[in-house]
Design a protein around this motif. Structure first.
Motif, PDB file in Angstrom:
ATOM      1  N   LYS A   1       8.737  16.033   2.971  1.00  0.00           N
ATOM      2  CA  LYS A   1       8.148  15.698   4.268  1.00  0.00           C
ATOM      3  C   LYS A   1       7.061  14.642   4.125  1.00  0.00           C
ATOM      4  N   ASN A   2       6.244  14.793   3.087  1.00  0.00           N
ATOM      5  CA  ASN A   2       5.183  13.812   2.836  1.00  0.00           C
ATOM      6  C   ASN A   2       5.777  12.439   2.545  1.00  0.00           C
ATOM      7  N   ARG A   3       6.874  12.432   1.740  1.00  0.00           N
ATOM      8  CA  ARG A   3       7.529  11.159   1.412  1.00  0.00           C
ATOM      9  C   ARG A   3       8.090  10.507   2.671  1.00  0.00           C
ATOM     10  N   ILE A   4       8.749  11.313   3.519  1.00  0.00           N
ATOM     11  CA  ILE A   4       9.326  10.780   4.760  1.00  0.00           C
ATOM     12  C   ILE A   4       8.220  10.242   5.672  1.00  0.00           C
ATOM     13  N   GLN A   5       7.092  10.961   5.718  1.00  0.00           N
ATOM     14  CA  GLN A   5       5.974  10.536   6.566  1.00  0.00           C
ATOM     15  C   GLN A   5       5.454   9.160   6.131  1.00  0.00           C
ATOM     16  N   GLN A   6       5.301   8.986   4.823  1.00  0.00           N
ATOM     17  CA  GLN A   6       4.803   7.707   4.320  1.00  0.00           C
ATOM     18  C   GLN A   6       5.799   6.584   4.620  1.00  0.00           C
ATOM     19  N   ARG A   7       7.097   6.867   4.459  1.00  0.00           N
ATOM     20  CA  ARG A   7       8.107   5.846   4.763  1.00  0.00           C
ATOM     21  C   ARG A   7       8.124   5.525   6.254  1.00  0.00           C
ATOM     22  N   ALA A   8       7.962   6.559   7.084  1.00  0.00           N
ATOM     23  CA  ALA A   8       7.957   6.347   8.536  1.00  0.00           C
ATOM     24  C   ALA A   8       6.771   5.481   8.946  1.00  0.00           C
ATOM     25  N   ILE A   9       5.615   5.749   8.358  1.00  0.00           N
ATOM     26  CA  ILE A   9       4.421   4.933   8.637  1.00  0.00           C
ATOM     27  C   ILE A   9       4.669   3.493   8.231  1.00  0.00           C
ATOM     28  N   LEU A  10       5.287   3.327   7.061  1.00  0.00           N
ATOM     29  CA  LEU A  10       5.579   1.989   6.557  1.00  0.00           C
ATOM     30  C   LEU A  10       6.489   1.228   7.519  1.00  0.00           C
ATOM     31  N   ILE A  11       7.579   1.867   7.948  1.00  0.00           N
ATOM     32  CA  ILE A  11       8.543   1.192   8.822  1.00  0.00           C
ATOM     33  C   ILE A  11       7.921   0.903  10.190  1.00  0.00           C
ATOM     34  N   ALA A  12       7.228   1.906  10.744  1.00  0.00           N
ATOM     35  CA  ALA A  12       6.624   1.735  12.067  1.00  0.00           C
ATOM     36  C   ALA A  12       5.573   0.627  12.055  1.00  0.00           C
ATOM     37  N   GLY A  13       4.773   0.581  11.006  1.00  0.00           N
ATOM     38  CA  GLY A  13       3.739  -0.450  10.898  1.00  0.00           C
ATOM     39  C   GLY A  13       4.338  -1.845  10.852  1.00  0.00           C
ATOM     40  N   VAL A  14       5.391  -2.005  10.095  1.00  0.00           N
ATOM     41  CA  VAL A  14       6.048  -3.309   9.997  1.00  0.00           C
ATOM     42  C   VAL A  14       6.636  -3.720  11.344  1.00  0.00           C
ATOM     43  N   ILE A  15       7.281  -2.778  12.040  1.00  0.00           N
ATOM     44  CA  ILE A  15       7.887  -3.096  13.339  1.00  0.00           C
ATOM     45  C   ILE A  15       6.827  -3.526  14.343  1.00  0.00           C
ATOM     46  N   ILE A  16       5.702  -2.812  14.396  1.00  0.00           N
ATOM     47  CA  ILE A  16       4.625  -3.150  15.341  1.00  0.00           C
ATOM     48  C   ILE A  16       4.099  -4.556  15.067  1.00  0.00           C
TER      49      ILE A  16
ATOM     50  N   ILE B   1       0.832  -1.212   0.000  1.00  0.00           N
ATOM     51  CA  ILE B   1       0.000   0.000   0.000  1.00  0.00           C
ATOM     52  C   ILE B   1       0.866   1.260   0.000  1.00  0.00           C
ATOM     53  N   TYR B   2       1.793   1.325   0.949  1.00  0.00           N
ATOM     54  CA  TYR B   2       2.582   2.553   1.098  1.00  0.00           C
ATOM     55  C   TYR B   2       3.755   2.607   0.130  1.00  0.00           C
ATOM     56  N   GLY B   3       4.178   1.435  -0.353  1.00  0.00           N
ATOM     57  CA  GLY B   3       5.293   1.425  -1.298  1.00  0.00           C
ATOM     58  C   GLY B   3       4.998   2.229  -2.541  1.00  0.00           C
ATOM     59  N   ARG B   4       3.777   2.108  -3.060  1.00  0.00           N
ATOM     60  CA  ARG B   4       3.399   2.856  -4.261  1.00  0.00           C
ATOM     61  C   ARG B   4       3.371   4.359  -3.985  1.00  0.00           C
ATOM     62  N   LYS B   5       2.885   4.725  -2.827  1.00  0.00           N
ATOM     63  CA  LYS B   5       2.851   6.148  -2.474  1.00  0.00           C
ATOM     64  C   LYS B   5       4.263   6.709  -2.368  1.00  0.00           C
ATOM     65  N   VAL B   6       5.163   5.932  -1.753  1.00  0.00           N
ATOM     66  CA  VAL B   6       6.547   6.374  -1.614  1.00  0.00           C
ATOM     67  C   VAL B   6       7.189   6.546  -2.981  1.00  0.00           C
ATOM     68  N   LYS B   7       6.909   5.626  -3.916  1.00  0.00           N
ATOM     69  CA  LYS B   7       7.478   5.700  -5.270  1.00  0.00           C
ATOM     70  C   LYS B   7       7.044   6.995  -5.961  1.00  0.00           C
ATOM     71  N   ALA B   8       5.743   7.296  -5.914  1.00  0.00           N
ATOM     72  CA  ALA B   8       5.238   8.502  -6.572  1.00  0.00           C
ATOM     73  C   ALA B   8       5.816   9.756  -5.933  1.00  0.00           C
ATOM     74  N   LEU B   9       5.879   9.765  -4.606  1.00  0.00           N
ATOM     75  CA  LEU B   9       6.412  10.939  -3.913  1.00  0.00           C
ATOM     76  C   LEU B   9       7.918  11.086  -4.128  1.00  0.00           C
ATOM     77  N   SER B  10       8.625   9.973  -4.291  1.00  0.00           N
ATOM     78  CA  SER B  10      10.061  10.037  -4.552  1.00  0.00           C
ATOM     79  C   SER B  10      10.322  10.720  -5.878  1.00  0.00           C
ATOM     80  N   ARG B  11       9.522  10.380  -6.898  1.00  0.00           N
ATOM     81  CA  ARG B  11       9.699  11.014  -8.208  1.00  0.00           C
ATOM     82  C   ARG B  11       9.397  12.514  -8.118  1.00  0.00           C
ATOM     83  N   LYS B  12       8.311  12.851  -7.395  1.00  0.00           N
ATOM     84  CA  LYS B  12       7.971  14.271  -7.233  1.00  0.00           C
ATOM     85  C   LYS B  12       9.066  15.014  -6.481  1.00  0.00           C
ATOM     86  N   SER B  13       9.630  14.366  -5.456  1.00  0.00           N
ATOM     87  CA  SER B  13      10.677  14.994  -4.658  1.00  0.00           C
ATOM     88  C   SER B  13      11.908  15.282  -5.504  1.00  0.00           C
TER      89      SER B  13
END
Length: 601
Positions: A256-271, A198-210
């Motif tokens: 910031k949006n890209r970092i937020q999505q990556r942070a959510i992704l990492i935190a979710g996996v750890i939990i 789910i979040y991987g696709r969002k990170v990809k799009a935001l990475s290109r925009k960044s």
């Protein structure tokens, strides 16, 4: 070669809207750069497998420590377990050293090769590509994107492979240690994959925009700095600060949006992962208490479960980095896939050196790709005879500079032909064709190097003595010797340390050193004061001797000595002849001459 305005427009859209790839498979494009170093890759993989395998042995050391050392209350067993773990640690450190060095070297080498490949390709592209793509964006791709790939190849790929091996190996050891507890851990895997997808696709799009936004920031800053004198003379610093601040803030918000999505992704996996480990500890602890498994087995199982969890967490983090790398790779591949429009002939090329220096335009019509509905030249026919001087005059936008660009094959006309010595220039290799010509523009291009380098640009094989001789013929030697380090003086960006007339004479010296058959002078004296013009005119007289010369000029001093004058207007040839004949026959030429006299009064 016919082409309608609609076709040109379609072509421009193609240039402006390159193909994009939305999958990580774009990273496979990097394999052609990695392939030449397969020996290094194999060595790195061996080091990686060795390190991962040895890491798994630590779990057995933990089991021995608990069951043989603690449970048996034996110092000897404890000592053996400690030595075993220490030995394994040495092996892990050794394997990690080789893995890190080899993979980091590979990242540096491959990123350098990509940067070189992109630059080598960019400098072969047609000028219309640069009309649609700013230099700042291209430089961002060559520098920022390749630096990102260096980090990905030199670190993230290694982390991903190591984590994947550790995950598989630890999973095998989990099943070997306790199947029931392993099934509890495995139940969490689908929940880990869900946020990755789910979040991987969002990170990809935001990475290109960044990355695109950072290119915009670089382009804006570069343009303001390049025109710093204009900015300061119009006191526009506050507006430039605000505009640049807006660009930076826009890039920050996307980042910031890209970092937020990556942070959510990492935190979710750890939990999810460590929740599963917590549940496993409850069940495993109950089994130890009931005697169904030993404390050493549980300790080893916990170690392997933590390896599985951390490996998945690392993979999720690297997955976000790979999405970012996919955006960078996509931007680089877009450039590498652009095909030059000006290419050598498919059949045997005609050697330009064997042809006479007679240039002819026959019924030439041309539209710039960026202006498909506006013809720069319309059915224009014109000839420059060998060894003669042809002057091109006319108002701004008449098509004078366009003829130079067509003759140099920066563009090809949509209809009509351009010939050199009677041969269509499309039958000549562009490099061979351009080798016969030298261009002296109104604003000469000087490089951030010394005088030797800038003059020798006309002939890289020239000796220092030949460079100095060319400078003397260009009336440049005297002022060059007054520079702090003479011919070794650094000229600054775009020759900023020289006056306009001095830059012009350096460009003329460069053209003299090239020794071309055909000379193209684009308003070479229009921006100079009288003294500078006098020196440049003397240098031009030397340069033009025995050469076919095409001059774009406004000043009568340049026009009057021409063998033939062509009057252009709105892309059409209005009239041609000598100065005296045109005064009598051409109203447009009369008007241009009158304007010259008024300016001189």
């Amino acid at each position: 070669m016919q082409s309608s305005a609609s076709e040109l427009s379609a072509h421009q859209e193609t240039v402006n809207k390159p193909k994009t790839t939305k999958r990580l498979s774009i990273l496979l494009e990097l394999t052609r750069f990695i392939r030449p170093y397969k020996g290094t890759v194999i060595a790195a993989v061996i080091a990686l497998i060795f390190t991962a395998s040895v890491m798994l042995a630590v779990g057995q050391g933990v089991r021995l420590l608990i069951d043989e050392g603690f449970a048996q209350q034996s110092y000897e067993q404890l000592r053996q377990a400690i030595f075993f773990i220490f030995g394994v640690t040495i092996l892990i450190a050794t394997g990690t050293f080789f893995r890190f060095y080899l993979v980091s070297w590979l990242g540096e080498r491959v990123s350098a090769d990509i940067r070189l490949a992109v630059f080598n390709h960019v400098i072969t592209l047609h000028p219309s590509y640069f009309e649609a793509n700013g230099s700042g964006d291209i430089m961002s791709r060559i520098t920022t994107d390749t630096t990102l790939l260096q980090s990905i190849i030199g670190s993230s790929f290694s982390m991903a492979m190591r984590s994947a091996l550790m995950f598989v190996g630890a999973l095998v050891m989990l099943f070997a240690t306790n199947i029931k507890l392993t099934l509890i851990v495995m139940a969490s895997v689908p929940f880990v994959l869900l946020p990755l997808l789910i979040y991987g696709r969002k990170v990809k799009a935001l990475s290109r925009k960044s990355q695109d936004s950072m290119a915009d920031v670089g382009s804006y800053a570069g343009e303001a700095i390049e025109h710093i004198k204009t900015v300061q003379s119009y006191t526009r610093e506050p507006e430039e600060r605000r505009s640049f601040s807006n660009e930076v803030e826009k890039a920050f918000l996307i980042g910031k949006n890209r970092i937020q999505q990556r942070a959510i992704l990492i935190a979710g996996v750890i939990i999810i992962v460590f929740s599963a480990i917590t549940g496993m500890l409850w069940v495993g602890g109950s089994d130890v208490i009931s005697g169904q498994m030993t404390g050493g087995d549980l300790g080893a199982f916990v170690f392997y479960a933590i390896l599985v969890g951390t490996s998945l967490a690392t993979i999720s983090e690297v997955f976000g980095q790979l999405q970012q790398a996919a955006g960078a790779t996509e931007r680089l591949v877009e450039i590498l896939q652009v095909q030059p429009h000006i290419t050598p002939p498919t059949n045997t090329a005609v050697s330009a050196s064997t042809l006479t220096a007679e240039v002819a335009f026959d019924n030439v019509t041309f539209h710039y790709p960026s202006r498909p509905n506006q013809a720069a030249t319309k059915a224009l026919s014109l000839k420059a005879e060998q060894g003669k001087v042809l002057a091109l005059v006319g108002p701004s936008g008449a098509g004078k500079t366009t003829l130079f660009e067509l003759l140099l094959r920066f563009y090809d006309p949509q209809s009509g032909t351009i010939t050199l010595g009677g041969v269509d220039i499309r039958q000549i290799d562009p490099d061979d064709l351009r080798q016969q010509m030298a261009l002296v523009p109104q604003q000469p291009a000087l490089f951030s190097h010394d005088v030797y380098h800038n003059i020798r640009y006309g002939n890289p094989r020239a000796t220092d003595e030949e460079v100095i001789e060319a400078a003397k013929k260009a009336h440049a030697h005297e002022f060059i010797m007054k520079l702090p380090d003479g011919y070794k003086s650094f000229l600054g960006a775009k020759g900023v340390r020289l006056s306009g007339g001095q830059r012009q004479r350096i460009a003329i010296a460069r053209a003299i050193l090239k020794d071309p058959k055909i000379l193209l002078l684009d308003e070479a004296t229009s921006a100079l004061d009288s003294e500078s013009e006098h020196h440049v005119q003397q240098a031009l007289q030397t340069l033009m001797q025995g050469r076919t010369t095409l001059i774009i000029a406004h000043r009568l001093s340049t026009i009057q000595h021409a063998d033939k004058i062509a009057v252009l207007d709105q892309g059409k040839l209005i009239d041609s002849g000598s100065h005296s004949s045109l005064i009598a026959s051409s109203e447009l030429y009369q008007r241009l001459v009158e304007l010259q006299f008024k300016q001189l009064q």
